[in-house]
Design a protein around this motif. Structure first.
Motif, mmCIF file in Angstrom:
data_model
loop_
_atom_site.group_PDB
_atom_site.id
_atom_site.type_symbol
_atom_site.label_atom_id
_atom_site.label_comp_id
_atom_site.label_asym_id
_atom_site.label_seq_id
_atom_site.Cartn_x
_atom_site.Cartn_y
_atom_site.Cartn_z
ATOM 1 N N SER A 1 3.203 -16.266 4.940
ATOM 2 C CA SER A 1 1.790 -16.477 4.625
ATOM 3 C C SER A 1 1.228 -15.432 3.667
ATOM 4 C CB SER A 1 0.968 -16.456 5.923
ATOM 5 O OG SER A 1 1.353 -17.502 6.777
ATOM 6 N N LEU A 2 1.732 -14.201 3.738
ATOM 7 C CA LEU A 2 1.127 -13.108 2.966
ATOM 8 C C LEU A 2 1.922 -12.683 1.741
ATOM 9 C CD1 LEU A 2 -0.173 -10.748 5.804
ATOM 10 C CD2 LEU A 2 -1.476 -12.410 4.463
ATOM 11 N N ILE A 3 3.256 -12.717 1.832
ATOM 12 C CA ILE A 3 4.066 -12.180 0.714
ATOM 13 C C ILE A 3 5.141 -13.166 0.273
ATOM 14 C CG2 ILE A 3 3.622 -9.750 1.253
ATOM 15 C CD1 ILE A 3 6.436 -9.701 2.565
ATOM 16 N N ALA A 4 4.798 -14.448 0.333
ATOM 17 C CA ALA A 4 5.676 -15.500 -0.193
ATOM 18 C C ALA A 4 7.087 -15.447 0.387
ATOM 19 C CB ALA A 4 5.725 -15.437 -1.723
ATOM 20 N N THR A 5 7.205 -15.089 1.659
ATOM 21 C CA THR A 5 8.485 -15.157 2.392
ATOM 22 C C THR A 5 9.539 -14.224 1.823
ATOM 23 O OG1 THR A 5 7.954 -17.537 2.277
ATOM 24 C CG2 THR A 5 9.773 -16.906 3.694
ATOM 25 N N ARG A 6 9.123 -13.037 1.395
ATOM 26 C CA ARG A 6 10.061 -12.166 0.693
ATOM 27 C C ARG A 6 10.634 -11.029 1.538
ATOM 28 N NH1 ARG A 6 8.850 -15.652 -2.765
ATOM 29 N NH2 ARG A 6 8.967 -15.267 -5.008
ATOM 30 N N MET A 7 10.440 -11.041 2.852
ATOM 31 C CA MET A 7 11.018 -9.970 3.658
ATOM 32 C C MET A 7 12.534 -10.147 3.742
ATOM 33 S SD MET A 7 10.321 -8.801 7.624
ATOM 34 C CE MET A 7 8.558 -8.552 7.411
ATOM 35 N N PRO A 8 13.312 -9.153 3.294
ATOM 36 C CA PRO A 8 14.776 -9.280 3.324
ATOM 37 C C PRO A 8 15.340 -9.025 4.714
ATOM 38 C CG PRO A 8 14.159 -7.179 2.350
ATOM 39 C CD PRO A 8 12.873 -7.912 2.618
ATOM 40 N N LEU B 1 1.219 -7.050 8.994
ATOM 41 C CA LEU B 1 1.253 -8.338 8.297
ATOM 42 C C LEU B 1 0.451 -9.386 9.067
ATOM 43 C CD1 LEU B 1 4.947 -8.504 6.999
ATOM 44 C CD2 LEU B 1 2.868 -7.991 5.703
ATOM 45 N N ALA B 2 -0.686 -8.974 9.616
ATOM 46 C CA ALA B 2 -1.588 -9.889 10.321
ATOM 47 C C ALA B 2 -2.842 -10.128 9.481
ATOM 48 C CB ALA B 2 -1.962 -9.303 11.683
ATOM 49 N N LEU B 3 -3.704 -11.008 9.994
ATOM 50 C CA LEU B 3 -5.017 -11.337 9.406
ATOM 51 C C LEU B 3 -4.856 -12.043 8.060
ATOM 52 C CD1 LEU B 3 -7.000 -8.108 10.378
ATOM 53 C CD2 LEU B 3 -6.470 -10.125 11.763
ATOM 54 N N ASP C 1 2.759 -1.551 2.490
ATOM 55 C CA ASP C 1 2.213 -0.734 1.401
ATOM 56 C C ASP C 1 2.998 -0.949 0.109
ATOM 57 O OD1 ASP C 1 0.374 0.227 3.214
ATOM 58 O OD2 ASP C 1 1.439 2.115 3.585
ATOM 59 N N GLU C 2 4.303 -1.055 0.259
ATOM 60 C CA GLU C 2 5.157 -1.311 -0.916
ATOM 61 C C GLU C 2 4.812 -2.659 -1.539
ATOM 62 O OE1 GLU C 2 9.822 -2.465 -1.581
ATOM 63 O OE2 GLU C 2 9.384 -0.948 -0.066
ATOM 64 N N CYS C 3 4.563 -3.669 -0.697
ATOM 65 C CA CYS C 3 4.205 -5.000 -1.201
ATOM 66 C C CYS C 3 2.835 -4.990 -1.893
ATOM 67 C CB CYS C 3 4.221 -6.013 -0.065
ATOM 68 S SG CYS C 3 5.865 -6.356 0.580
ATOM 69 N N LEU C 4 1.930 -4.152 -1.401
ATOM 70 C CA LEU C 4 0.644 -3.994 -2.082
ATOM 71 C C LEU C 4 0.827 -3.343 -3.449
ATOM 72 C CD1 LEU C 4 -1.724 -2.827 0.811
ATOM 73 C CD2 LEU C 4 -2.138 -4.780 -0.696
ATOM 74 N N ASP C 5 1.679 -2.318 -3.494
ATOM 75 C CA ASP C 5 1.910 -1.584 -4.739
ATOM 76 C C ASP C 5 2.572 -2.456 -5.806
ATOM 77 O OD1 ASP C 5 0.789 0.641 -3.606
ATOM 78 O OD2 ASP C 5 2.699 1.597 -3.094
ATOM 79 N N ASN C 6 3.527 -3.296 -5.382
ATOM 80 C CA ASN C 6 4.252 -4.091 -6.386
ATOM 81 C C ASN C 6 3.614 -5.454 -6.647
ATOM 82 O OD1 ASN C 6 5.077 -5.826 -4.297
ATOM 83 N ND2 ASN C 6 7.057 -4.811 -4.042
ATOM 84 N N GLY C 7 2.479 -5.721 -6.002
ATOM 85 C CA GLY C 7 1.741 -6.957 -6.266
ATOM 86 C C GLY C 7 2.184 -8.146 -5.451
ATOM 87 N N LEU C 8 3.209 -7.975 -4.610
ATOM 88 C CA LEU C 8 3.680 -9.085 -3.789
ATOM 89 C C LEU C 8 2.631 -9.484 -2.753
ATOM 90 C CD1 LEU C 8 6.211 -10.828 -3.675
ATOM 91 C CD2 LEU C 8 7.182 -9.223 -2.021
ATOM 92 N N PRO D 1 -4.375 -8.560 -2.372
ATOM 93 C CA PRO D 1 -5.505 -8.276 -1.457
ATOM 94 C C PRO D 1 -6.411 -9.487 -1.222
ATOM 95 C CG PRO D 1 -5.238 -6.492 -3.039
ATOM 96 C CD PRO D 1 -4.309 -7.595 -3.479
ATOM 97 N N LYS D 2 -6.414 -10.438 -2.163
ATOM 98 C CA LYS D 2 -7.273 -11.613 -2.010
ATOM 99 C C LYS D 2 -6.918 -12.434 -0.767
ATOM 100 C CE LYS D 2 -8.363 -12.306 -6.899
ATOM 101 N NZ LYS D 2 -8.188 -13.174 -8.085
ATOM 102 N N VAL D 3 -5.632 -12.426 -0.377
ATOM 103 C CA VAL D 3 -5.223 -13.249 0.771
ATOM 104 C C VAL D 3 -5.543 -12.566 2.090
ATOM 105 C CG1 VAL D 3 -3.365 -14.307 -0.562
ATOM 106 C CG2 VAL D 3 -2.839 -12.387 0.949
ATOM 107 N N MET D 4 -6.059 -11.320 2.024
ATOM 108 C CA MET D 4 -6.347 -10.577 3.249
ATOM 109 C C MET D 4 -7.776 -10.790 3.756
ATOM 110 S SD MET D 4 -3.494 -9.330 3.921
ATOM 111 C CE MET D 4 -4.021 -8.482 5.396
#
Length: 483
Positions: free
Chosen positions: A30-37, A251-253, A293-300, A303-306
């Motif tokens: 929902s938040l980072i386009a399913t990119r958690m490895p 990764l909530a809200l 925090d890393e996902c915020l920094d790299n744009g993944l 903030p709009k989805v929060m």
């Protein structure tokens, strides 16, 4: 003596709310386009396993496609690695009915094979949904799960009702669905509120209605998109819901779920007390926070989805669908048409029989709304998926589709009345013959079935990586050392 009686009464009344943790699947979808490895998940699994969750949602949905396409990982290997480390907690997946994890209906033999391999590789609970709530598209997956349960004693078929609004979606409609789901052999029911449309008092009303009409356990899944989800959970729990879905706070809200720690604290000291250890939850949150925090920094993580998007309630559009609409308009240089498209979405939805907006119906309705606005004429151009929806290939809608639109988009064609899968021949043998030179495990055939080109690209990548390792070993054996 009085204290003992009080204690016994309290124990009888206690009804700890069960929790499904979504951080390994829906939260990052929902938040980072399913990119958690997978490698990020593995070190924290033992602690997640200690919490006492009802289940860990860790697979299915978009994770399969994203693993192959973007992360260059074998999703089956991810599932096996998670199962190896999670010994006490049930593993759960999301399954799109006859569409499995893809975007088209598959023959029954593919559904059967996918259910079997999912359970064999570690899944305990299969949450099965259909974008039209057409139960015919869910029966085969339930049957397959029940067959394995009879044979092996493992497997739980949960039917998810795709929640939506509209004059056809009455309490009587949901009550009948619950009865039908119980009769088809499912083990539990989930209210799947993918757009965050279920408001608190309506949630209590719905849960009570379902409880009055079925003996099956009721689970509630919602998203924070519209800002009401935590309150919705509170009222649903008070009304008797058995399980809720939450996500660890990093990764909530936003377009994800309410925070696990917050819901645990909410029910602390009540009859619904989970008994979870907040110190353990804090350790888990601390582990995931640097990744966020890393996902915020790299744009993944945008903030709009929060934030809270109240337009979800106005237009009934899930958060993921909103971002897709923005992306499509940006590609066409037509971002100024955003609100025109939002207003067109409910009209297209009505034309197509008022389906819930969830994969793939959300993409079908959203894309067609974009076309209608950009072309300046409604249905001047229709996507193949819109045509298939009008033909009845996706199933039966709760309300009739627009005859005017049917005549314009598929003139002279008749809608099918049967389940579309009944028109399909078995596919597994054909699929295996197409990709047999790349097959390293039976599961590879299923990966190819769902995403032929993406899977083939992954198989080639996997082979290249294996060749590198083999070459490195050969050089080492000959006295050389790899760089």
């Amino acid at each position: 003596m009085a204290d003992k009686k009080k204690s016994e009464k309290k124990a009888v009344e206690a009804k700890p709310i069960k929790i499904t943790e979504t951080i390994l699947r829906d939260a990052h979808q929902s938040l980072i386009a399913t990119r958690m490895p997978t490698d990020l998940m593995l070190p924290i699994l033992e602690k997640l396993d200690q919490v006492g969750y009802h289940s860990l949602e860790c697979w299915g949905g978009a994770t399969f496609d994203a693993s192959l396409r973007f992360l260059k990982e074998d999703p089956w290997d991810r599932l096996r690695k998670i199962k190896d480390r999670v010994k006490n907690t049930q593993l759960q997946m999301l399954f799109r009915g006859q569409n499995i994890l893809g975007y088209r209906p598959y023959a029954d033999d593919v559904v059967d094979a996918f259910v079997e391999k999912s359970i064999a590789n570690g899944i305990d609970i299969i949450r099965i949904f259909d974008c039209l709530n057409d139960l015919r598209n869910l029966q085969e997956a339930v049957n397959a799960t029940n067959e394995i349960k009879k044979r092996e004693g493992r497997g739980h078929a949960q039917i998810a009702l795709s929640y939506t609004l509209g004059d056809a979606y009455t309490l009587d409609y949901w009550a009948k669905m619950a009865k039908d789901i119980e009769n088809m052999g499912a083990d539990s029911i989930c209210i799947k509120d993918m757009a965050g449309l279920l408001v608190p008092y309506k949630a209590a009303e719905l849960v009570k209605t379902l409880k009055e009409n079925t003996k099956l356990p009721i689970q509630l899944h919602t998203h924070y998109t519209s800002g009401v989800a935590s309150m919705t959970y509170l009222k649903a729990v008070e009304a008797g819901v058995d399980v809720i879905d939450t996500a660890m706070s990093p990764l909530a809200l936003g377009t994800s779920q309410p925070a696990t720690e917050v819901m645990v604290e909410t029910f602390k000291g009540t009859e619904y007390d989970t008994g979870f250890d907040q110190k353990l939850l804090a350790e888990i949150a601390d582990y995931f926070r640097p990744f966020r925090d890393e996902c915020l920094d790299n744009g993944l993580l945008n903030p709009k989805v929060m934030g809270v998007n109240i337009k979800t309630l106005l237009y009934q559009v899930p958060g993921g669908m909103l971002s897709n609409l923005v992306s499509q308009l940006k590609e066409q240089g037509a971002e100024d048409k955003y609100y025109d498209v939002l207003e067109e979405v409910p009209r297209v939805r009505k034309d197509l029989g008022e389906p819930p907006l969830v994969t793939p119906s959300s993409q079908i309705v959203g894309t067609q709304a974009v076309f209608n606005v950009l072309m300046g004429e409604r249905y001047k151009m229709a996507t193949d998926q819109t045509k298939d929806m009008l033909r009845g290939n996706y199933g039966q809608t709760v309300k009739p589709m627009s005859e005017e639109v049917i005549k314009k988009v598929i003139p002279g064609e008749k809608r099918i009345k049967c389940r579309f899968a009944d028109t399909l021949e078995n596919e597994m043998d054909k699929l295996e013959s197409e990709m047999k030179e790349w097959k390293q495990q039976d599961e590879d055939v299923l990966s190819y079935a769902l995403f032929p080109q993406v899977a083939m690209d992954f198989f080639k990548y996997r082979k290249a990586q294996q060749d590198k390792v083999d070459l490195s070993k050969a050089d080492t054996a000959n006295g050389a050392y790899p760089a």
